[in-house]
Design an enzyme around this catalytic site. Structure first.
Site, PDB file in Angstrom:
ATOM      1  N   GLU A 108       0.844  -1.188   0.000  1.00  0.00           N
ATOM      2  CA  GLU A 108       0.000   0.000   0.000  1.00  0.00           C
ATOM      3  C   GLU A 108       0.876   1.233   0.000  1.00  0.00           C
ATOM      4  OE1 GLU A 108      -3.918   1.784   2.344  1.00  0.00           O
ATOM      5  OE2 GLU A 108      -2.812   0.071   3.158  1.00  0.00           O
ATOM      6  N   GLY A 150       1.067   5.748  -1.459  1.00  0.00           N
ATOM      7  CA  GLY A 150       0.352   7.004  -1.564  1.00  0.00           C
ATOM      8  C   GLY A 150      -0.799   6.931  -2.541  1.00  0.00           C
ATOM      9  N   LYS A 185      -3.888   0.820  -2.642  1.00  0.00           N
ATOM     10  CA  LYS A 185      -3.470  -0.565  -2.476  1.00  0.00           C
ATOM     11  C   LYS A 185      -3.072  -1.182  -3.813  1.00  0.00           C
ATOM     12  CE  LYS A 185      -6.181  -1.334   1.703  1.00  0.00           C
ATOM     13  NZ  LYS A 185      -7.245  -2.131   2.366  1.00  0.00           N
ATOM     14  N   ASP A 203      10.824  11.720 -10.320  1.00  0.00           N
ATOM     15  CA  ASP A 203      10.652  10.846  -9.152  1.00  0.00           C
ATOM     16  C   ASP A 203      11.540   9.612  -9.252  1.00  0.00           C
ATOM     17  OD1 ASP A 203       9.576  10.376  -6.656  1.00  0.00           O
ATOM     18  OD2 ASP A 203       7.877   9.230  -7.425  1.00  0.00           O
TER      19      ASP A 203
END
Length: 411
Positions: free
Chosen positions: A101, A103, A106, A220
């Site tokens: 899980e 941000g 899930k 990222d």
């Protein structure tokens, strides 16, 4: 690892706090000028069929132009799945299919009968720190992308309030799982595998920067977003923060500061000016993690060693101390010259001034070469007394070509 306005100190890490499509948690938060985390804006519900809900989401957030100049996906748009199909693939999202899980929400492992394929399915948590904007950006970005070192987006579900992403399943999980906090049953990555992963990740980043139209800044890049397939083949994943790069005579994109503490370039953190060199800095941090086995931020270490780049910088200046930077789990099984060259690349990538960092194409050239130089501890035992011919500090972009030569293009 917390997400931040990069000038703030990170919060303490939990043991398993990064979950992406194979169970690594991405923590993307925007921080306002008061230091308070902004909550995801609500999106107005619109009456629409499942087939055009993605387009309505894009229009709501005014983000289609960020991914494609003409608003088209060149016929590569991912498949649309119904919620019932994805529920069936995961046994109605049963617990034994649960991978993790994060941000986004899930993550489940499933099997799609329609395409007869094992997949990873991310289900958006509408109350989570990622939302509709990131969902749409990821779908549109990966609909345009096609590269062996980028994770493949198979499809999505945008039905009613449901937002799910369907990816190819990466059986070995994330790079983070193979570098940090290893369980006793997991063998540490050897030097050859580390260089293979570094070279493959660099090729994925090169594709985003140099070959996508329009070019994309990843924003990222971190170990938890590098996923590993069979044979430790690396693929970049999680593109919810991706931004179209500057074009024409523009040098940067001005945007909110988003990312993960420890990986974000200091120039971007301080100014909000995002460039392709911002990704290069993040790549340098990942390369340092591969070499050292240390985390980008590790609050369990002494204060002066908690930030990986800050710890490494003084060591870059003393070739006699390079051996102190190697991951102890390698047990001395690495090529000394290869270590010097890898550290040279990492040192250039994490330069404070962005114009001092190399372009990703030169990094790919150098790492392709390093990955092609196979190390065999039986034939080439480590000789700690050996010295490299040069220090990592002071090299320029064009010098990387001398390190790299012409290496292989693929794994």
């Amino acid at each position: 690892m917390s997400c931040f306005r990069c000038t703030k100190k990170s919060t303490k890490e939990s043991k398993n706090n990064n979950t992406n499509i194979n169970g690594n948690k991405p923590n993307h938060q925007e921080v306002n000028s008061n230091g308070n985390v902004k909550k995801e804006l609500g999106v107005k519900k619109e009456e629409a069929s499942k087939d055009d809900q993605l387009s309505l989401d894009a229009k709501e957030w005014n983000i289609k132009e960020e991914v494609s100049k003409d608003g088209k996906t060149n016929g590569k748009r991912a498949q649309t799945f119904t919620f019932d199909e994805l529920a069936a693939a995961t046994g109605n999202f049963r617990s034994d299919c649960f991978l993790g899980e994060g941000g986004f929400g899930k993550v489940y492992k499933g099997h799609l009968e329609k395409i007869n394929q094992v997949v990873a399915i991310k289900q958006l948590d509408r109350n989570g720190c990622q939302g509709i904007r990131e969902f749409v950006v990821e779908v549109l970005t990966l609909s345009l992308a096609d590269h062996l070192n980028l994770v493949k987006l198979i499809g999505f579900c945008a039905e009613g309030d449901q937002r799910l992403l369907v990816y190819e399943y990466m059986p070995l999980g994330s790079l983070e799982n193979h570098l940090h906090d290893l369980p006793p049953s997991r063998k540490a990555l050897d030097w050859n595998t580390r260089m293979k992963i570094a070279a493959g990740a660099a090729r994925g980043l090169e594709y985003l920067h140099e070959k996508m139209q329009p070019p994309v800044i990843y924003r990222d890049l971190k170990c938890s977003n590098i996923l590993l397939g069979e044979g430790y083949h690396p693929k970049l994943s999680d593109f919810g923060l991706a931004k179209v790069g500057p074009s024409g005579d523009k040098t940067h994109v001005s945007t909110r500061v988003m990312g993960t503490y420890g990986y974000c370039a200091p120039d971007y953190a301080m100014t909000g000016q995002l460039t392709f060199k911002s990704d290069v800095y993040s790549f340098g941090v990942v390369l340092l993690e591969l070499i050292t086995g240390r985390k980008a931020i590790d609050n369990t270490k002494p204060v002066k060693e908690q930030n990986l780049v800050a710890w490494a910088r003084p060591l870059f200046r003393d070739r006699k101390r390079f051996s102190q930077m190697v991951d102890p789990l390698l047990q001395g099984q690495y090529p000394v010259r290869g270590l010097y060259q890898a550290l040279a690349i990492a040192a250039m990538c994490v330069q404070e001034q962005p114009n001092m960092r190399p372009v990703i194409t030169d990094i790919v050239t150098a790492l392709n070469y390093l990955a092609s130089q196979k190390y065999d501890p039986q034939i080439h035992p480590v000789q700690s007394s050996r010295r490299g011919s040069s220090s990592p500090i002071g090299r320029r972009d064009d010098d990387i070509r001398q390190i790299g030569g012409n290496g292989p293009e693929r794994d």
